[in-house]
Design an enzyme around this catalytic site. Structure first.
Site, PDB file in Angstrom:
ATOM      1  CB  SER A  79      -8.203   3.916   2.425  1.00  0.00           C
ATOM      2  OG  SER A  79      -7.419   3.282   3.410  1.00  0.00           O
TER       3      SER A  79
ATOM      4  CE  LYS B 245      -3.978   1.993   2.484  1.00  0.00           C
ATOM      5  NZ  LYS B 245      -4.917   1.843   3.624  1.00  0.00           N
TER       6      LYS B 245
ATOM      7  CB  SER C 163      -8.761   1.260   5.453  1.00  0.00           C
ATOM      8  OG  SER C 163      -9.437   2.425   5.114  1.00  0.00           O
TER       9      SER C 163
HETATM   10  N1  GLN Z   1     -13.352   4.733   5.502  1.00  0.00           N
HETATM   11  C1  GLN Z   1     -12.864   5.251   6.749  1.00  0.00           C
HETATM   12  C2  GLN Z   1     -12.459   6.690   6.597  1.00  0.00           C
HETATM   13  O1  GLN Z   1     -12.624   7.206   5.559  1.00  0.00           O
HETATM   14  C3  GLN Z   1     -11.741   4.405   7.263  1.00  0.00           C
HETATM   15  C4  GLN Z   1     -10.486   4.675   6.544  1.00  0.00           C
HETATM   16  C5  GLN Z   1      -9.342   3.845   7.060  1.00  0.00           C
HETATM   17  O2  GLN Z   1      -9.527   2.890   7.814  1.00  0.00           O
HETATM   18  N2  GLN Z   1      -8.154   4.272   6.704  1.00  0.00           N
HETATM   19  O3  GLN Z   1     -11.997   7.291   7.496  1.00  0.00           O
END
Ligand code: GLN
Length: 493
Positions: free
Chosen positions: A159, A79, A183
């Site tokens: 994400s 990532k 995410s």
């Molecule tokens: N979708 C969540 C956010 O936008 C979690 C993102 C994540 O875990 N990095 O904050």
């Protein structure tokens, strides 16, 4: 060589060790597949040379009869939130475009030390903020899955959507993810793969671009529970460079895998029956209970009374921390600098940040700055912190009555790209089942359960006691064995 692409972490590691194929053959097969899959837009940069160099090193060690490592010969996707020495690291933001770290993150270094190689840096939602992979500066990632009978590009979740897309498309056997509020788990559920977020502190945050430091955790994404166990073992470990790193030995999770759940109690939280949850998701949850019962577990009803406050609390705490963490991107130290003619220092900060951050990142910074401002701190931030404590207490009480918790990972299956883009609240709702475990710092995993009527994957989530990744993995294995999920997206890329 095309069947090599169907192999997971364990198969590759064991096959290389036995001499069924060389690590170089594996790296070449995946490098070729990555290069041919640019339509998915899963990678921001590819690093075929890294993968082949690591593979050659493993093959050389094998010739000498040396230990090949926990991940010996396995090429993975990284990532693009992990700093990689000499390889551009962007967090999918324009503001970091061209930033090439002088250092390696602890987690990526651990993986290279274990014999893994890197296929490339995976796309993500910008600064890991998002649930659909539509906030990246480098364009949307597409899921390899399509809704039956339609051709619309689907979201791979976010994400870690580059990670989920690549692993489910079989252009990478596994990938790293990070999970601040879902995410790893939500994209895993959307694409029919596994992903585990360990207990907060298991994986070092050193060298990981910070979003919300009290929540951020790295973890593996792969196509089986076994592969997640292996890769998590390689990633985790105490790191004095991260002040919140757990000073505990890494358990032998792979060796400890055991799908016999006799004597275990699995809790079903009644508050997770929420309005708006898809009927098919509720059905998969019922099926999950049956599978765990079949594995010997006792299913018990539990209550997590403050669940409904978790999402609002998360969307205060996470932006608050983000607004502070992202203050460092000022045009002076990293990446982009926008210096209008005759501008002073303040103008440069403003111009750089205005040009460098995407809309969702700006939204989070504005929310975070607001909830931390002198007039509103107590009304928002302090309240959210109190809720966080109550959520942790809910889990502690529940774990007096059960060993692990079973819940859906997401309220819906994947949706077409573009569908929720103009409605941030609808997007935030994706995380409703994921954020409570994040706020409490607990280990949690998503495992594929089945396809819905549209032919899209659905995931089940297991949440465990602090430090009990083994319990989570074991319950995940019990589900995996019974779900027999072997659906593959049809290749269109
Ligand atoms: N979708 C969540 C956010 O936008 C979690 C993102 C994540 O875990 N990095 O904050």
């Amino acid at each position: 060589m095309s069947d090599i692409l169907d192999l997971g972490v364990k198969d590759i590691r064991d096959g290389v060790a036995k001499g069924d194929f060389t690590a170089r053959e594996v790296a070449d097969a995946f490098n070729t597949a990555v290069a041919a899959a640019s339509e998915l837009n899963a990678f921001i940069v590819t690093t075929p040379d890294h993968a082949t160099a690591a593979a050659d090193a493993v093959d050389a060690r094998r010739k000498k009869g040396e230990d090949l490592g926990k991940m010996g010969g396995v090429p993975i996707g990284m990532k693009d939130l992990f700093a990689t020495k000499g390889v551009q690291t962007t967090a999918a933001s324009h503001i970091l475009e061209g930033f090439t770290p002088q250092y390696e993150s602890t987690v990526s270094q651990n993986l290279w030390d274990a014999g893994a190689g890197m296929l490339g840096k995976l796309n993500l939602d910008q600064f890991a903020m998002g649930s659909s992979n539509e906030t990246s500066y480098f364009g949307h990632v597409s899921s390899p899955w399509k809704k039956d009978g339609t051709n619309a590009a689907m979201s791979p979740g976010g994400s870690s959507g580059g990670s989920s897309s690549a692993v489910s498309a079989r252009i990478a056997p596994a990938a790293t993810g990070t999970d601040t509020g879902g995410s790893i788990r939500q994209p895993a559920a959307f694409t029919g793969i596994c992903g585990i977020k360990p207990t907060y502190g298991r994986c070092s945050r050193w060298g990981v671009v910070a979003f919300a430091s009290s929540l951020d955790q790295a973890g593996p994404m792969a196509r089986s529970v076994e592969d997640c166990a292996i890769m998590l073992e390689a990633m985790a470990g105490f790191d004095p460079k991260d002040s919140t790193s757990l000073e505990m030995d890494v358990p032998a999770w792979e060796a400890g895998l055991d799908a016999d759940l006799k004597g275990k109690k699995i809790g079903i939280p009644k508050e997770y029956r929420m309005d708006g949850t898809d009927e098919e998701i509720l059905k998969s949850w019922e099926q999950g209970k049956e599978w765990l019962r079949d594995a010997g577990a006792e299913i018990v009803d539990i209550s997590l009374p403050h669940t409904k406050y978790a999402l609002p609390a998360y969307y205060i705490v996470a932006p608050a921390e983000a607004s502070s963490n992202l203050a460092r991107y000022d045009g002076v130290r990293y990446g982009l600098r926008d210096l209008p003619d005759g501008a002073g220092l303040q103008d440069m900060y403003a111009a750089t940040r205005a040009a460098g951050f995407g809309d969702e990142v700006k939204r989070r910074i504005l929310i975070g700055t607001y909830v931390l401002s002198a007039g509103f701190y107590d009304a928002y931030y302090t309240q959210a912190q109190k809720i966080r404590t109550l959520i942790s207490q809910d889990f502690s009480t529940a774990f007096g009555e059960c060993d692990a918790i079973l819940a859906p990972t997401t309220p819906t299956a994947s949706f077409p790209l573009g569908e929720n883009q103009d409605d941030p609240l609808a997007m935030y709702l994706n995380d409703v089942f994921a954020v409570p475990a994040s706020l409490a710092g607990l280990p949690a995993m998503s495992v594929p359960a089945m396809l819905n009527a549209d032919g899209l994957p659905l995931g089940l989530q297991i949440v465990g006691k602090p430090f009990d990744e083994q319990g989570v993995l074991n319950a995940g294995l019990a589900i995996q064995q019974r779900a027999g999920f072997d659906a593959k997206p049809e290749k269109w890329w």
